[in-house]
Design an enzyme around this catalytic site. Structure first.
Site, PDB file in Angstrom:
ATOM      1  CG  ASN A 190      -1.799   1.190   1.324  1.00 57.98           C
ATOM      2  OD1 ASN A 190      -2.430   1.575   0.344  1.00 57.98           O
ATOM      3  ND2 ASN A 190      -1.879   1.833   2.493  1.00 57.98           N
ATOM      4  CG  HIS A 194      -0.649   6.471   4.563  1.00 59.91           C
ATOM      5  ND1 HIS A 194      -2.035   6.455   4.555  1.00 59.91           N
ATOM      6  CD2 HIS A 194      -0.274   7.379   5.477  1.00 59.91           C
ATOM      7  CE1 HIS A 194      -2.470   7.330   5.449  1.00 59.91           C
ATOM      8  NE2 HIS A 194      -1.427   7.904   6.029  1.00 59.91           N
TER       9      HIS A 194
HETATM   10  C1  GRF Z   1      -3.034   8.611  -2.535  1.00 61.16           C
HETATM   11  O1  GRF Z   1      -2.739   9.814  -1.860  1.00 61.16           O
HETATM   12  C2  GRF Z   1      -2.592   7.430  -1.731  1.00 61.16           C
HETATM   13  O2  GRF Z   1      -1.446   7.654  -0.991  1.00 61.16           O
HETATM   14  C3  GRF Z   1      -3.754   7.219  -0.807  1.00 61.16           C
HETATM   15  O3  GRF Z   1      -4.887   7.478  -1.609  1.00 61.16           O
HETATM   16  C4  GRF Z   1      -4.530   8.408  -2.632  1.00 61.16           C
HETATM   17  C5  GRF Z   1      -4.934   7.820  -3.952  1.00 61.16           C
HETATM   18  O4  GRF Z   1      -4.773   8.734  -5.007  1.00 61.16           O
HETATM   19  N1  GRF Z   1      -3.729   5.893  -0.243  1.00 61.16           N
HETATM   20  P1  GRF Z   1      -4.969   8.265  -6.510  1.00 61.16           P
HETATM   21  O5  GRF Z   1      -6.375   7.651  -6.616  1.00 61.16           O
HETATM   22  O6  GRF Z   1      -3.910   7.257  -6.834  1.00 61.16           O
HETATM   23  O7  GRF Z   1      -4.865   9.500  -7.338  1.00 61.16           O
END
Ligand code: GRF
Length: 188
Positions: free
Chosen positions: A107, A109
Site C-alpha cells: 500500500n 500512504h
Molecule cells: C493517494 O494519496 C494514496 O497515498 C492514498 O490514496 C490516494 C490515492 O490517489 N492511499 P490516486 O487515486 O492514486 O490519485
C-alpha cells in the site's frame, strides 16, 4: 513478468503512473486487473483507456468481508495474479486476502508512517504546521496503515506552501516512489 492487480477506489493517479511504468518496461510487471469497489470511481475510466480489465465489486452486496474477499480472490486466482497493489483503496484488507497473499500486498500512504495514519493525512500534517511530511510504501497487514515499511520519502513543507501545492508535490512523489518500489519488487 509479474502479474499485478491494483486495488483502487478513487482518482487513480497512482494506478496510471504504475500502468505507464509497466507499459514502458520500467517495471517488469503487468497490471492485468483493476479491482474497484466504487462503480463511479474515476480510476475505472483510466483502466479502460489503457485496456486493463476492471473487476468492480460492491462490498454491500455481500454478507461480510470474508464473503466479499472470496469473490475477489477467485478472480485473482483465476488470472494468476501474484502481487496486490493498493492505491487509494479505501478499505481494510481481511484475512481471506492476507492469508492468500502473505507479503504480497502493498500500500502507499501520504505521510511518514507511523505519523498520520488514516484519512486526510496531508491536510493534517499541513495544519499541524509540520516542517516536513512524506510518503510511505508498506506491506499490508490487518491494521490501518500499520504494516512493515518498505520505503519512505520525505517531502518538505515551506513557510509559503499552500495545501494545494503540497498535495501536488506529494502525489508526484507518490508516483515516483511507488514505481521505484515496484521496479525492485518485480526484479525478484
Ligand atoms: C493517494 O494519496 C494514496 O497515498 C492514498 O490514496 C490516494 C490515492 O490517489 N492511499 P490516486 O487515486 O492514486 O490519485
Amino acid at each position: 513478468m509479474k502479474k499485478i492487480a491494483v486495488f483502487a477506489s478513487g482518482t487513480g493517479s497512482n494506478f496510471q503512473a504504475i500502468a505507464k511504468a509497466c507499459e514502458k518496461g520500467v517495471i517488469n510487471g503487468q497490471i492485468t486487473l483493476l479491482v474497484c469497489d466504487k462503480p463511479d470511481a474515476k480510476v475505472i475510466g483510466k483502466a479502460k483507456d489503457m485496456n486493463i480489465e476492471v473487476f468492480t465489486v460492491l462490498a454491500k452486496e455481500y454478507e461480510d468481508r470474508a464473503a466479499y474477499e472470496k469473490v475477489i480472490l477467485a478472480q485473482l486466482r483465476g488470472q494468476g495474479i501474484e502481487l496486490l497493489v493498493l492505491a487509494g483503496y479505501m478499505r481494510l484488507v481481511g484475512n481471506t486476502l492476507l492469508e492468500a497473499y502473505p507479503n504480497k500486498i502493498i500500500n502507499i500512504h501520504p505521510s511518514l508512517l507511523p505519523a498520520y495514519p488514516g484519512l486526510n493525512s496531508i491536510k493534517r500534517a499541513f495544519e499541524e504546521g509540520e516542517s516536513e511530511t512524506g510518503v510511505t510504501v508498506h506491506y499490508v497487514d490487518s491494521g490501518m496503515d500499520t504494516g512493515p515499511i518498505i520505503a519512505q520519502r520525505v517531502v518538505e513543507i515551506d513557510d509559503e506552501d499552500t495545501l494545494d501545492a503540497l498535495e501536488e508535490r506529494m502525489h508526484q512523489v507518490e508516483h515516483e516512489l511507488y514505481v521505484e518500489v515496484l521496479r525492485k519488487l518485480c526484479e525478484d
